[in-house]
Write an enzyme that holds these catalytic residues in place. Structure first.
Site: not given
Ligand code: NDP
Ligand code: 1BO
Length: 312
Positions: A89, A56, A122, A61
């Site tokens: 997106k 994704d 998005h 990003y």
């Molecule tokens: P997540 O809920 O996936 O959390 C990510 C965080 O958790 C990072 O800090 C990561 O750290 C940590 N992490 C990952 N795996 C573990 C684990 N097994 N144990 C402990 N900590 C962990 O957050 P996101 O907000 O990034 O959401 C995921 C994805 O969803 C985004 O990356 C994006 O692609 C999408 N998204 C879409 C949105 C939209 O508007 N459509 C909005 C927000 C997100 P580290 O990297 O250091 O491991």
């Molecule tokens: C503003 C972007 C949020 C993550 O999709």
């Protein structure tokens, strides 16, 4: 309806069938804030070493070139493009009919792909060029949902994207879209985790056959919610001898959603996809559905909605 498929590493990987008939793998790798100091972007290891087949990303990003290089390397290492499910997106500044196709073409160039599996709106807000992030009052303009959706539909007809969908829509906006769509949105990507179940949206999507992808399944980062250390999540993890991250990913799948945990660490990337050979028992699943203080994390939602009510 879930289907069972296999990764190249022989792990049983669940997928969900979309309205179009295509399948979306249940776990994908999120790439928001996933710039990596390593020579090789984590997307490469996720595909080749951990068996991910779903990535994704988004124009906003700022990582599409790195992600594209990683996907391209994985394909050169023998991974079949057809086995991958790549989502990108359409950013808010491009939410006008004439900007849809150029925005998609730019994403395809950056990703080094000739088609996307899924292209999502998005946010349902048209932002002015150079708008603040998150948007401030006056940054949000009206957008023509019908005009933009017609252009999204043309991308499907021209085989540039296989499925189209939306993110962050309200029930009201979704119902408006369903009233005008000639090609139905296959996927609605929403923030969902035990701290923000968003049951109403999930039910509405299920009723209309729209698949939901749950974002921020682990509670996100920085200003997120620390679900990894939530006592209810920790209790279930101890009982099942799994990590809290795995419990959160598995919970999302058991609700019938695909999910896209983000990590830049290979050990966590591998951990987050090992969720197919076990289940959360009903009692623990229900306990996770009762996590108190339901609250969404994405500050964009608040800012954009406040701004939109002033201008739309
Ligand atoms: P997540 O809920 O996936 O959390 C990510 C965080 O958790 C990072 O800090 C990561 O750290 C940590 N992490 C990952 N795996 C573990 C684990 N097994 N144990 C402990 N900590 C962990 O957050 P996101 O907000 O990034 O959401 C995921 C994805 O969803 C985004 O990356 C994006 O692609 C999408 N998204 C879409 C949105 C939209 O508007 N459509 C909005 C927000 C997100 P580290 O990297 O250091 O491991
Ligand atoms: C503003 C972007 C949020 C993550 O999709």
């Amino acid at each position: 309806m879930a289907q069972v498929t296999f990764t190249t590493h022989g792990e049983r990987m669940q997928s969900f069938k979309l309205l179009s008939g295509h399948a979306i793998p249940a776990v994908g790798l999120g790439t928001w804030k996933s710039t990596s100091p390593q020579a090789q972007h984590p997307v490469y290891s996720a595909i080749v070493e951990a068996g991910y087949r779903h990535v994704d990303t988004a124009a906003e990003y700022g990582v599409q070139e790195e992600v594209g290089l990683a996907i391209n390397r994985a394909i050169h290492a023998g991974v079949d493009r057809k086995s991958l499910f790549v989502t990108s997106k359409l950013w808010c500044a491009d939410l006008s009919p004439e900007r849809v196709r150029p925005a998609l073409e730019k994403s395809l160039r950056e990703l080094r792909l000739d088609y996307l599996d899924l292209y999502l709106i998005h946010w349902p807000f048209h932002l002015k060029e150079g708008a603040s992030k998150p948007p401030k009052q006056g940054d949000v303009m009206k957008f023509s949902m019908e005009g933009v959706w017609r252009e999204m539909e043309k991308l499907v007809k021209d085989n540039l994207v296989r499925d189209i969908g939306v993110c962050n829509f309200t029930l009201k906006k979704l119902s408006k879209l369903l009233g005008l769509a000639q090609i139905m949105p296959s996927v609605c990507q929403m923030e969902m985790h035990p701290g923000w179940r968003n049951d109403k949206m999930l039910e509405a999507c299920k009723k209309n056959g729209i698949h939901v992808t749950a974002y921020s399944p682990l509670g996100s980062q920085d200003h997120g919610r620390d679900l990894i250390h939530d006592p209810i999540v920790e209790k279930a993890a101890r009982k099942l001898n799994k990590s809290p991250g795995q419990v959160l990913v598995r919970w999302a799948i058991q609700r019938g959603t695909s999910t896209i945990p983000k990590s830049t660490h290979l050990d966590r990337i591998k951990e987050n996809i090992r969720v197919f050979e076990w289940e959360i028992p009903e009692e623990d699943f229900q306990a996770l559905c009762r996590v108190p203080d339901q609250q969404y994390l994405c500050t964009w939602k608040v800012s954009a909605q406040k701004s939109a009510t002033k201008t739309n």
